[in-house]
Design an enzyme around this catalytic site. Structure first.
Site, PDB file in Angstrom:
ATOM      1  N   ARG A  98       0.834  -1.207   0.000  1.00  0.00           N
ATOM      2  CA  ARG A  98       0.000   0.000   0.000  1.00  0.00           C
ATOM      3  C   ARG A  98       0.867   1.255   0.000  1.00  0.00           C
ATOM      4  O   ARG A  98       0.524   2.267   0.601  1.00  0.00           O
ATOM      5  CB  ARG A  98      -0.941   0.009   1.195  1.00  0.00           C
ATOM      6  CG  ARG A  98      -0.272  -0.256   2.526  1.00  0.00           C
ATOM      7  CD  ARG A  98      -1.237   0.004   3.640  1.00  0.00           C
ATOM      8  NE  ARG A  98      -0.695  -0.448   4.902  1.00  0.00           N
ATOM      9  CZ  ARG A  98      -1.286  -0.225   6.066  1.00  0.00           C
ATOM     10  NH1 ARG A  98      -2.424   0.450   6.091  1.00  0.00           N
ATOM     11  NH2 ARG A  98      -0.769  -0.666   7.177  1.00  0.00           N
ATOM     12  N   LYS A 117       1.566   6.437   1.340  1.00  0.00           N
ATOM     13  CA  LYS A 117       1.148   5.178   1.981  1.00  0.00           C
ATOM     14  C   LYS A 117      -0.371   5.190   2.105  1.00  0.00           C
ATOM     15  O   LYS A 117      -0.933   6.082   2.747  1.00  0.00           O
ATOM     16  CB  LYS A 117       1.807   5.065   3.359  1.00  0.00           C
ATOM     17  CG  LYS A 117       1.456   3.772   4.097  1.00  0.00           C
ATOM     18  CD  LYS A 117       2.342   3.607   5.318  1.00  0.00           C
ATOM     19  CE  LYS A 117       1.944   2.400   6.160  1.00  0.00           C
ATOM     20  NZ  LYS A 117       2.825   2.253   7.324  1.00  0.00           N
ATOM     21  N   ASP A 129      -6.523  -4.302   0.869  1.00  0.00           N
ATOM     22  CA  ASP A 129      -7.140  -3.242   0.061  1.00  0.00           C
ATOM     23  C   ASP A 129      -6.222  -2.099  -0.364  1.00  0.00           C
ATOM     24  O   ASP A 129      -6.643  -1.197  -1.080  1.00  0.00           O
ATOM     25  CB  ASP A 129      -8.375  -2.681   0.788  1.00  0.00           C
ATOM     26  CG  ASP A 129      -8.004  -2.101   2.154  1.00  0.00           C
ATOM     27  OD1 ASP A 129      -6.798  -1.980   2.455  1.00  0.00           O
ATOM     28  OD2 ASP A 129      -8.937  -1.777   2.911  1.00  0.00           O
ATOM     29  N   ARG A 180       5.183   9.880   3.240  1.00  0.00           N
ATOM     30  CA  ARG A 180       6.413   9.672   3.999  1.00  0.00           C
ATOM     31  C   ARG A 180       7.594  10.199   3.189  1.00  0.00           C
ATOM     32  O   ARG A 180       7.599  10.115   1.957  1.00  0.00           O
ATOM     33  CB  ARG A 180       6.615   8.182   4.279  1.00  0.00           C
ATOM     34  CG  ARG A 180       5.420   7.544   4.939  1.00  0.00           C
ATOM     35  CD  ARG A 180       5.796   6.260   5.629  1.00  0.00           C
ATOM     36  NE  ARG A 180       6.091   5.170   4.706  1.00  0.00           N
ATOM     37  CZ  ARG A 180       6.222   3.907   5.119  1.00  0.00           C
ATOM     38  NH1 ARG A 180       6.106   3.623   6.413  1.00  0.00           N
ATOM     39  NH2 ARG A 180       6.473   2.946   4.249  1.00  0.00           N
ATOM     40  N   ASP A 256      11.169  -6.874   7.561  1.00  0.00           N
ATOM     41  CA  ASP A 256      10.687  -5.993   6.485  1.00  0.00           C
ATOM     42  C   ASP A 256      10.403  -4.585   6.997  1.00  0.00           C
ATOM     43  O   ASP A 256      10.143  -3.687   6.211  1.00  0.00           O
ATOM     44  CB  ASP A 256       9.423  -6.575   5.824  1.00  0.00           C
ATOM     45  CG  ASP A 256       8.330  -6.899   6.833  1.00  0.00           C
ATOM     46  OD1 ASP A 256       8.585  -7.664   7.768  1.00  0.00           O
ATOM     47  OD2 ASP A 256       7.211  -6.369   6.678  1.00  0.00           O
ATOM     48  N   ASN A 257      10.463  -4.397   8.311  1.00  0.00           N
ATOM     49  CA  ASN A 257      10.251  -3.061   8.873  1.00  0.00           C
ATOM     50  C   ASN A 257      11.547  -2.441   9.376  1.00  0.00           C
ATOM     51  O   ASN A 257      11.527  -1.471  10.118  1.00  0.00           O
ATOM     52  CB  ASN A 257       9.234  -3.126  10.023  1.00  0.00           C
ATOM     53  CG  ASN A 257       7.835  -3.438   9.528  1.00  0.00           C
ATOM     54  OD1 ASN A 257       7.516  -3.201   8.356  1.00  0.00           O
ATOM     55  ND2 ASN A 257       6.996  -3.977  10.392  1.00  0.00           N
ATOM     56  N   ASP A 266       8.175   2.425   9.472  1.00  0.00           N
ATOM     57  CA  ASP A 266       6.887   1.730   9.554  1.00  0.00           C
ATOM     58  C   ASP A 266       6.269   1.807  10.946  1.00  0.00           C
ATOM     59  O   ASP A 266       6.393   0.895  11.770  1.00  0.00           O
ATOM     60  CB  ASP A 266       7.015   0.251   9.125  1.00  0.00           C
ATOM     61  CG  ASP A 266       6.859   0.107   7.625  1.00  0.00           C
ATOM     62  OD1 ASP A 266       6.886   1.124   6.918  1.00  0.00           O
ATOM     63  OD2 ASP A 266       6.705  -1.034   7.147  1.00  0.00           O
TER      64      ASP A 266
HETATM   65  P1  AMP Z   1       3.100  -4.048   8.126  1.00  0.00           P
HETATM   66  O1  AMP Z   1       2.689  -5.049   9.168  1.00  0.00           O
HETATM   67  O2  AMP Z   1       2.274  -2.787   8.121  1.00  0.00           O
HETATM   68  O3  AMP Z   1       4.558  -3.758   8.136  1.00  0.00           O
HETATM   69  O4  AMP Z   1       2.765  -4.722   6.729  1.00  0.00           O
HETATM   70  C1  AMP Z   1       3.262  -5.965   6.315  1.00  0.00           C
HETATM   71  C2  AMP Z   1       2.953  -6.185   4.857  1.00  0.00           C
HETATM   72  O5  AMP Z   1       1.540  -6.125   4.634  1.00  0.00           O
HETATM   73  C3  AMP Z   1       3.557  -5.176   3.908  1.00  0.00           C
HETATM   74  O6  AMP Z   1       3.880  -5.850   2.722  1.00  0.00           O
HETATM   75  C4  AMP Z   1       2.434  -4.200   3.692  1.00  0.00           C
HETATM   76  O7  AMP Z   1       2.535  -3.506   2.480  1.00  0.00           O
HETATM   77  C5  AMP Z   1       1.242  -5.126   3.671  1.00  0.00           C
HETATM   78  N1  AMP Z   1      -0.016  -4.445   4.054  1.00  0.00           N
HETATM   79  C6  AMP Z   1      -0.392  -4.064   5.288  1.00  0.00           C
HETATM   80  N2  AMP Z   1      -1.621  -3.490   5.261  1.00  0.00           N
HETATM   81  C7  AMP Z   1      -2.022  -3.510   3.973  1.00  0.00           C
HETATM   82  C8  AMP Z   1      -3.195  -3.071   3.283  1.00  0.00           C
HETATM   83  N3  AMP Z   1      -4.223  -2.499   3.924  1.00  0.00           N
HETATM   84  N4  AMP Z   1      -3.248  -3.259   1.957  1.00  0.00           N
HETATM   85  C9  AMP Z   1      -2.233  -3.841   1.297  1.00  0.00           C
HETATM   86  N5  AMP Z   1      -1.125  -4.284   1.875  1.00  0.00           N
HETATM   87  C10 AMP Z   1      -0.998  -4.120   3.196  1.00  0.00           C
HETATM   88 MG    MG Z   2       5.811  -2.799   7.101  1.00  0.00          MG
END
Ligand code: AMP
Ligand code: MG
Length: 496
Positions: A98, A117, A129, A180, A256-257, A266
């Site tokens: 996203r 974002k 989404d 960001r 990944d963060n 993140d």
């Molecule tokens: P995060 O836990 O926010 O670091 O996200 C982990 C992964 O999930 C990353 O690849 C994000 O891009 C993806 N992600 C989190 N929320 C969404 C969302 N609402 N739509 C699409 N991808 C998401």
């Molecule tokens: Mg992330």
């Protein structure tokens, strides 16, 4: 709505350096427009960093641009691919699900990339989404800027744009986009991605890109990739020390963060330490307590070993690769942590016993659980000589067990006496190391509740305060208070 068009604007030369990498590293795609976007908040400091014309900030085009409805000239929007370990387990391919990287610009303040974002789905959305809700966008916006105000390396945030566009979470909420800004958004997981697929060529291309763009000094080393790994390790150690010193808990330190540039990256279920508990879990979804306050430095090192494994095909020698972490991380963390703690405690110079005294202090905090931020701020007001209980009231009032507080204070004063410093200078130095204002969950929540009702004034007021967290700012005294009763049940968890 139609695909975004580029808006003619007088901006510094804008390009996308990440787009110079081959197309296997990303997918080019435009952000998806949001209907009738509006400005929730703008960080004028970040607008200035980018050299955005002041008239743009006030123009109706601003919301269109940073909702992704129009494009900045020179934009080459893309979503990057990465993988990673989540909660200690290999999660395979993730990527910008996203986020749209629009491009970047270089000016006398540095190189800045701009990322939206929440501007819609990408090939990496994995069924989600592609949107972000107002609540989480305000949290990321405020915390990015609060951390910058605290002096902690972090990605920045230019603005939050909202829209009355429904987004389904546990309940229906509304969409927002946070812009960001950072020198770069490359993650540990960006490297793990290619290593896991046994693609040494892409691995090397990515490492070369990072070195050439951000760390040219690594080129001069005998092994530039080893030098890069050492650089990441050292910066990550320093970052962890800084987090611990301000009581910041990231909450979801998956690989990944983790930023390859040593930035806080993140913002999701983060928190700031309130009543001290080293075992505090700020992420409601972290059932095992992997990302507690006290675990953060260990987890960062674990994450660095994942990165080191990904670097092995580049460095080639296993021992050298491991040493790149082992010879840098612990030392960088410990030195920085001691430096921060000495500053917080008002110790003018170090002694051999400081590690023990710092340990004793954390044990004392753990046992008596005063508010972490208020404890150090109140300590900054105290005289160096014991002159009686009334003078110590700012600190003693935070304790139920006053005798325990007095006993610790006696140790503190004995330690101060070893490296004498006049009160006025010491107190000023301590105030500069011990923030009065941090982004407590209840403050963010209060601003979010008003924002959901269409009143963004609290987001803006909080931002203004958190810009100068080390200053007294009596007009914001309400933000330095202990959490009210209604805040005791607040919970935050992963992606929203
Ligand atoms: P995060 O836990 O926010 O670091 O996200 C982990 C992964 O999930 C990353 O690849 C994000 O891009 C993806 N992600 C989190 N929320 C969404 C969302 N609402 N739509 C699409 N991808 C998401
Ligand atoms: Mg992330």
């Amino acid at each position: 709505m139609n695909a975004p068009e580029s808006l003619p604007l007088d901006l510094p030369a804008f390009d996308n350096s990440f787009a110079s990498l081959p197309e296997t590293f990303y997918t080019r795609l435009a952000p998806q427009p949001l209907p009738d976007p509006y400005v929730v908040a703008i960080s004028e400091e970040v607008a200035e960093l980018l050299g955005l014309p002041p008239e743009l900030l006030a123009s109706p085009q601003f919301a269109e641009l940073f909702a992704g409805n129009r494009l900045l000239p020179g934009s080459a929007p893309l979503a990057a691919v990465y993988s990673g370990h989540q909660f200690g387990v290999w999660a395979g391919q993730l990527g910008d699900g996203r986020a749209h990287l629009l491009g970047g610009l270089r000016n006398d303040q540095g190189h800045w990339e701009i990322q939206l974002k929440g501007a819609g789905r990408t090939p990496y959305s994995r069924g989600a989404d592609g949107r972000a809700v107002l609540r989480s966008s305000i949290r990321e916006f405020l915390c990015s800027e609060a951390m910058a105000g605290l002096g902690v390396p972090t990605t920045r945030a230019l603005c939050v744009i909202g829209a009355d566009y429904p987004v389904r979470r546990e309940e229906i909420e509304t969409a927002a986009v946070v812009t960001r800004v950072a020198p770069g958004f490359v993650r540990f997981g960006s490297f793990e991605h290619w290593a896991s697929r046994d693609r040494p060529q892409e691995l090397q291309q990515l490492a070369d890109y990072v070195i050439d763009t951000f760390r040219p000094e690594c080129r001069d080393a005998a092994n530039p990739y080893e030098a890069l790994l050492r650089d990441v390790s050292r910066r990550t150690g320093e970052l962890m020390a800084h987090w611990m010193a301000v009581g910041f808990m990231h909450g979801v330190m998956n690989t990944d963060n983790m930023s390859i540039l040593g930035l806080t990256l993140d913002y999701g279920p983060f928190g700031f330490m309130e009543a001290f508990d080293a075992g505090h879990i700020c992420n409601h979804s972290d059932h095992q307590g992997r990302y507690t306050y006290r675990n953060q430095p260990h987890v960062a090192q674990w994450n660095l070993y994942c990165l080191a494994e990904a670097f092995l095909p580049l460095i080639k020698r296993p021992k050298q690769t491991r040493d790149a972490i082992d010879e840098t991380y612990g030392e960088a963390f410990e030195n920085a942590f001691e430096r921060h703690m000495r500053a917080k405690l008002g110790l003018r110079a170090g002694t051999d016993d400081d590690e023990a005294f710092i340990g004793e202090t954390f044990g004392f905090l753990q046992q008596h659980r005063p508010d972490f931020t208020l404890f150090f701020r109140a300590l900054s007001k105290l005289p160096g000589e014991a002159v009686g209980a009334p003078a110590d009231a700012p600190l003693r009032d935070l304790f139920v067990d006053r005798a325990a507080c007095d006993a610790w204070l006696a140790h503190w004063r004995a330690r101060l006496a070893q490296t004498p410093w006049n009160d006025a200078e010491r107190q000023a130095a301590m105030r500069a190391a011990n923030p009065k204002y941090v982004l407590r969950n209840w403050l963010a929540e209060q601003a979010i509740r008003k924002a959901k009702a269409g009143d963004f004034s609290e987001v803006r007021r909080l931002l203004a305060c958190l810009r100068q967290p080390y200053d007294e700012q009596p007009e914001y005294e309400d933000y330095a208070a202990l959490p009210p009763d209604w805040a005791s049940g607040l919970e935050v968890s992963c992606s929203s």
